[in-house]
Motif scaffolding. Structure first.
Motif, PDB file in Angstrom:
ATOM      1  N   ASN A 142       0.823  -1.203   0.000  1.00 23.35           N
ATOM      2  CA  ASN A 142       0.000   0.000   0.000  1.00 23.35           C
ATOM      3  C   ASN A 142       0.859   1.257   0.000  1.00 23.35           C
TER       4      ASN A 142
ATOM      5  N   TRP B 112       0.546   4.971   1.365  1.00 21.67           N
ATOM      6  CA  TRP B 112      -0.264   5.787   2.272  1.00 21.67           C
ATOM      7  C   TRP B 112       0.112   7.253   2.128  1.00 21.67           C
TER       8      TRP B 112
ATOM      9  N   MET C 135      -5.085   9.620   7.137  1.00 20.34           N
ATOM     10  CA  MET C 135      -4.283   8.775   6.252  1.00 20.34           C
ATOM     11  C   MET C 135      -5.219   8.153   5.235  1.00 20.34           C
TER      12      MET C 135
ATOM     13  N   ASP D 211      -5.152   5.540   1.617  1.00 16.39           N
ATOM     14  CA  ASP D 211      -4.424   4.646   0.726  1.00 16.39           C
ATOM     15  C   ASP D 211      -4.815   5.001  -0.706  1.00 16.39           C
TER      16      ASP D 211
ATOM     17  N   VAL E 171      -8.160   6.622   9.356  1.00 18.56           N
ATOM     18  CA  VAL E 171      -7.452   6.000   8.252  1.00 18.56           C
ATOM     19  C   VAL E 171      -8.477   5.467   7.269  1.00 18.56           C
TER      20      VAL E 171
ATOM     21  N   PRO F 211      -8.549   3.041   4.182  1.00 19.49           N
ATOM     22  CA  PRO F 211      -7.879   2.098   3.290  1.00 19.49           C
ATOM     23  C   PRO F 211      -8.563   2.079   1.939  1.00 19.49           C
TER      24      PRO F 211
END
Length: 193
Positions: free
Chosen positions: A2, A4, A28, A30, A137, A139
């Motif tokens: 990933n 980030w 954050m 991705d 976060v 993802p």
């Protein structure tokens, strides 16, 4: 592996006293590129923030893995030092990785990183763990599977959460970086013994 990106966001927030104040927050995400990171952070935050907000900065993060959990309310950055053997010279090398983990406190973060390394045949140590300024976060996930608020409610078996041995051992050979983050100076390097 990933990629980030850390996104800084500024907006007006109403505090517990009913007064408006400007806040700067970090998230954050991705993504494959800066452009995609910007598009995704706007899309994610439109659901969370009422009113206008500005993305004031996007930087590629040194985070190599993210470990969310069912429990925890803060994100901690953990420095992981791995001892590997250089196949060509036979010498030991130290590689460092940055890991972000959702935990209750520093000890909980340490324990979660240590547990995630279970079964990986590499000597390692965790020289530093500290609370980050990251609030959430996001993802990468197909749109229909994307949770409404980042990691909340995502089962611990989601693919982006598992630490893979090859991602922990891979590191740019010979790189030395000194970074200052949240008032902590750290040196990231590989050394030969």
């Amino acid at each position: 592996m990933n990629t980030w990106f850390e996104c800084k966001v500024k907006y007006q927030k109403i505090d517990e006293n009913g007064k408006e104040k400007k806040v700067n927050e970090a998230y954050m995400i991705d993504a494959m590129s800066f452009t995609e990171a910007e598009q995704r952070i706007y899309k994610e935050l439109e659901m969370m923030i009422s009113g206008e907000f500005d993305v004031t900065g996007i930087t590629k993060s040194k985070i190599s893995e993210v470990i969310p959990a069912e429990t925890g309310d803060r994100w901690f950055k953990c420095k992981l030092s791995l001892m590997t053997i250089d196949e060509s010279s036979g010498k030991e090398k130290k590689a460092t990785q940055q890991i972000l983990v959702l935990a209750e406190d520093v000890k909980d973060a340490f324990d979660k990183v240590y547990k995630s390394m279970d079964g990986i045949p590499v000597d390692f140590s965790i020289p530093s763990v500290y609370e980050s300024t990251i609030l959430d976060v996001f993802p990468y996930a197909p749109a229909e599977n994307l949770p409404s608020s980042g990691n909340q409610g995502v089962p611990e078996t989601a693919p982006y959460m598992s630490m893979k041995p090859e991602s922990l051992i891979a590191n740019d050979a010979g790189d030395t970086d000194i970074e200052e983050e949240d008032g902590v100076l750290e040196e990231n390097e590989e050394t030969e013994s």
